[in-house]
Write an enzyme that holds these catalytic residues in place. Sequence first.
Site, PDB file in Angstrom:
ATOM      1  N   GLY A  92      -2.427   0.552 -10.795  1.00  0.00           N
ATOM      2  CA  GLY A  92      -1.408   0.324 -11.808  1.00  0.00           C
ATOM      3  C   GLY A  92      -0.002   0.187 -11.252  1.00  0.00           C
ATOM      4  O   GLY A  92       0.203  -0.075 -10.061  1.00  0.00           O
ATOM      5  N   CYS A 121       1.940   6.172  -1.865  1.00  0.00           N
ATOM      6  CA  CYS A 121       1.591   4.871  -2.426  1.00  0.00           C
ATOM      7  C   CYS A 121       2.143   4.749  -3.849  1.00  0.00           C
ATOM      8  O   CYS A 121       3.341   4.597  -4.026  1.00  0.00           O
ATOM      9  CB  CYS A 121       0.097   4.631  -2.329  1.00  0.00           C
ATOM     10  SG  CYS A 121      -0.368   2.888  -2.461  1.00  0.00           S
ATOM     11  N   LEU A 122       1.321   4.849  -4.890  1.00  0.00           N
ATOM     12  CA  LEU A 122       1.865   4.792  -6.247  1.00  0.00           C
ATOM     13  C   LEU A 122       2.887   5.901  -6.474  1.00  0.00           C
ATOM     14  O   LEU A 122       3.921   5.687  -7.125  1.00  0.00           O
ATOM     15  CB  LEU A 122       0.740   4.899  -7.280  1.00  0.00           C
ATOM     16  CG  LEU A 122       1.175   4.899  -8.751  1.00  0.00           C
ATOM     17  CD1 LEU A 122       1.913   3.622  -9.118  1.00  0.00           C
ATOM     18  CD2 LEU A 122      -0.026   5.115  -9.674  1.00  0.00           C
ATOM     19  N   HIS A 220      -0.869   5.204   3.756  1.00  0.00           N
ATOM     20  CA  HIS A 220      -1.803   6.295   3.461  1.00  0.00           C
ATOM     21  C   HIS A 220      -1.940   7.225   4.670  1.00  0.00           C
ATOM     22  O   HIS A 220      -2.761   6.969   5.561  1.00  0.00           O
ATOM     23  CB  HIS A 220      -3.172   5.726   3.085  1.00  0.00           C
ATOM     24  CG  HIS A 220      -3.202   5.111   1.730  1.00  0.00           C
ATOM     25  ND1 HIS A 220      -3.678   5.757   0.612  1.00  0.00           N
ATOM     26  CD2 HIS A 220      -2.792   3.891   1.306  1.00  0.00           C
ATOM     27  CE1 HIS A 220      -3.568   4.973  -0.445  1.00  0.00           C
ATOM     28  NE2 HIS A 220      -3.040   3.838  -0.046  1.00  0.00           N
ATOM     29  N   GLU A 222      -3.362   9.957   4.748  1.00  0.00           N
ATOM     30  CA  GLU A 222      -4.639  10.645   4.673  1.00  0.00           C
ATOM     31  C   GLU A 222      -5.803   9.820   5.177  1.00  0.00           C
ATOM     32  O   GLU A 222      -6.932  10.312   5.301  1.00  0.00           O
ATOM     33  CB  GLU A 222      -4.912  11.088   3.233  1.00  0.00           C
ATOM     34  CG  GLU A 222      -5.309   9.976   2.266  1.00  0.00           C
ATOM     35  CD  GLU A 222      -4.162   9.126   1.775  1.00  0.00           C
ATOM     36  OE1 GLU A 222      -4.393   8.290   0.882  1.00  0.00           O
ATOM     37  OE2 GLU A 222      -3.027   9.274   2.275  1.00  0.00           O
TER      38      GLU A 222
END
Length: 229
Positions: A92, A121-122, A220, A222
């Site tokens: 989204g 990120c988002l 990211h 992770e």
Amino acid sequence: MPGTNEAWGWHPRTLVVDNYDSYTYNLVALLTDAARAHYSSFGGSGEASIEETERRAQEHIIVIRNDEYSWETVRDSILPHVDNVVISPGPGTPARREDVGVGRDIIAHTQRDGHPVLGVCLGHQMIAHEYGAKVDQSVVPVHGQTSSIDVLDDSCLFHGIPSGFCAVRYHSLTVTHMSSSLRVLARAAGTVEHAGRMVASTDIMGIRHNTLPLWGVQFHPESVCSEHG
């Protein structure tokens, strides 16, 4: 609260807001590993100590979905019992309330309660959007590719991390224009593959607020292929 026993030292308790992303529990695993490493340095090698270390590590990470509780419940019943917040990646756009849920309220509330927030990120895009930056389509979408990350400011989030480290990217939106309340900490460098050709990519990869404890990373940390995660 866990961690207040002096014999075991102190370790921050983290709230993770899950934006319905498959990477969320990779973040949770990293955070749990950090807590486990802290408590294992205080505990012994016996079975009881190992079990106590694991219990404390698990208790230090609280995970909620972005629409699981009302903002009032999060504000009054959850935030008072944590020390910091991580807002996960997710599908989204940060401009759509249905995509971000209570994460947006937590970011805005930082002005009043001072909880440190890291957006991934988002989550990173949510911080940018909330404080006046523009989030728009990237020049090219980058899904599952690695980039070299140029560290432009190593005074806080990237302290001790060498410029040029490798990180995994999954995004089609990016922060395209910064606001005066935010500053850039890192950018992508080099090229990414798109439609069979290599395209230059210098998207913003790290930001922070100038005065509030808010940080974001577009990549990211992770991911197993990201360095220094």
